[in-house]
Design an enzyme around this catalytic site. Structure first.
Site, PDB file in Angstrom:
ATOM      1  CB  ALA A  70      -2.197   7.553  -3.380  1.00 48.33           C
ATOM      2  CB  SER A 120      -0.942  -0.035   1.213  1.00 53.58           C
ATOM      3  OG  SER A 120      -1.928   0.954   1.089  1.00 53.58           O
ATOM      4  CG  ASN A 121      -0.267   4.732  -1.406  1.00 52.70           C
ATOM      5  OD1 ASN A 121      -0.949   5.488  -0.725  1.00 52.70           O
ATOM      6  ND2 ASN A 121      -0.733   4.182  -2.530  1.00 52.70           N
ATOM      7  NE  ARG A 122       4.442   8.537   4.538  1.00 52.67           N
ATOM      8  CZ  ARG A 122       5.074   9.691   4.308  1.00 52.67           C
ATOM      9  NH1 ARG A 122       5.975   9.765   3.376  1.00 52.67           N
ATOM     10  NH2 ARG A 122       4.790  10.765   5.019  1.00 52.67           N
TER      11      ARG A 122
END
Ligand code: C5P
Length: 402
Positions: free
Chosen positions: A277, A210-212
């Site tokens: 995102a 995943s991402n932030r």
């Protein structure tokens, strides 16, 4: 200054809480009536100790509401539906605290609770109370939820001391009210899809890539566009945020699920804002069983590209539909954002630096450069994600009318 076109026939609730500035609200009510607004005054019990309800009844040409159990049963619900704006003038320390904590035990607080209309608080009190961190925290919490505040002015206070806490000048208040009334209809009739948050790409039943992204930018856009009257569909990856009130919501996990939800709903949209995102890569294999670490010093993953949702939208957009993308980069921000704008057939791209602590995926604030197809670039200052959302929506409106 003449505001009549903006106020005539508009239903405005003026809530009066128990502070000495209550007497100044009389002049505000009188002026709103002169401007032909439909004004309904609601007073708290404490407010009635400062100014007689008769004053407000005479000025507003209507009985003042105060007692939840005597004045028109269920009146607060009907009124809350009809109101186009609720102005709380003055808003006391106590009243702001109550609303921030979900307390609703009188006519004014229940009406605020039952209404979807914008609410403008005008805090007026001694500066020690206004600057008290508890009041400031309550104010921030309410602002996060979309409630508006008009800052008090600095000057002589009721105690005789100088400080921040004076009830603003009447013209300043009228301007703030006019701006909110005008904004609240800016996007009426628009159907807008907003995406937000990260996506999660599963590796096995436990692990994912995943991402932030926190989802804050997309949720702020959804909130701001809803406040301006648009119908909103928010499609979000996993976040800790609550969808804003009045917004339709679809929760998704992976880029694939987001693509399905977005493409299915895209044709009905006047504008699509892709703030999510979306992961660019996902594990090529999704293991049915948890990958065991025993005996493995290294794990080599093969990743494959996810579908580019925005690219697909750009290729299929219908005439008049506006497509807005987001680009977050650590380097060559403008050049990379411009390339995406062209490749994905966008009407506007919002470019964010990934190198600052006060902006980007997890921050409350953001700084952005807006880039248009004709090459125009606009640098916006650091501001809250809600304030930045309003700037982006203004530009979007400009694109439609251009
Ligand atoms: O190419 P890049 O991922 O940097 O482009 C960012 C923009 O494209 C964002 O608006 C993002 O939501 C969108 N995007 C997408 N599908 C992907 C990757 C990005 O719609 N797979």
């Amino acid at each position: 200054m003449k505001h009549s076109s903006q106020f005539a026939g508009r239903t405005i609730i003026v809530g009066i809480a128990g502070g000495i500035a209550a007497y100044k609200a009389a002049a505000l009510v009188s002026r709103l009536r002169q401007e032909e607004a439909q004004v309904q005054v609601i007073m708290t019990r404490a407010a009635r100790r400062f100014v007689s309800p008769l004053t407000f009844a005479a000025l507003s040409h209507r009985p003042v509401l105060s007692d939840l159990f005597r004045d028109e049963p269920l009146g607060h619900v009907n009124l809350a539906h009809r109101a186009e704006l609720i102005v709380v003038a003055p808003a006391t320390y106590d009243l702001i605290g109550k609303v921030a904590h979900g307390l609703a035990d009188d006519y004014l607080t229940t009406t605020i609770a039952a209404s979807r209309a914008p609410v403008l608080f005008l805090p007026a009190m001694e500066s020690q109370m206004y600057e008290n961190p508890i009041l400031q925290a309550n104010k921030r919490a309410l602002e996060e939820l979309g409630y508006r505040f008009l800052a008090p002015e600095r000057g002589r206070l009721a105690s005789g001391r100088e400080g921040l806490g004076r009830f603003p000048e009447r013209e300043t208040i009228l301007k703030a009210i006019a701006a909110i009334l005008q904004e609240s209809a800016l996007l009426t009739g628009w159907q807008i899809l907003v995406t937000a948050g990260p996506t999660r790409e599963r590796l096995d039943p436990m692990r994912c890539l995943s991402n932030r992204s926190s989802g804050r930018m997309g949720y702020a856009l959804a909130r701001a566009a809803r406040e301006w009257g648009a119908e909103i569909l928010l499609i979000s990856g996993p976040t800790t945020l609550q969808p804003p009130p009045g917004v339709s919501f679809i929760g998704v996990e992976s880029a694939e699920e987001m693509k399905d939800a977005v493409l299915k709903n895209a044709p009905a949209q006047d504008a699509i804002l892709m703030a999510a995102a979306v992961a660019d890569w996902r594990p090529a294999r999704r293991e049915a069983k948890k990958i065991s670490k025993s005996g493995q010093d290294k794990l080599v993953l093969t990743l494959e590209r996810t579908p580019d949702i925005l690219q697909a939208l750009g290729e299929n957009k219908h005439p008049g539909q506006l497509l807005i993308g987001f680009a977050a980069e650590t380097d060559e921000l403008a050049a990379k954002a411009r390339a995406k704008l062209t490749a994905k057939h966008l009407d506007l791209i919002v470019a964010n630096e990934l190198t600052r602590g006060d902006a980007g995926p997890e921050a409350e604030t953001n700084i952005a450069t807006l880039i248009y197809p004709d090459g125009k670039e606009e640098n916006l200052p650091l501001q809250s994600k809600l304030a930045l959302s309003r700037e982006i929506l203004r530009r979007m409106l400009g694109l439609r009318s251009a």
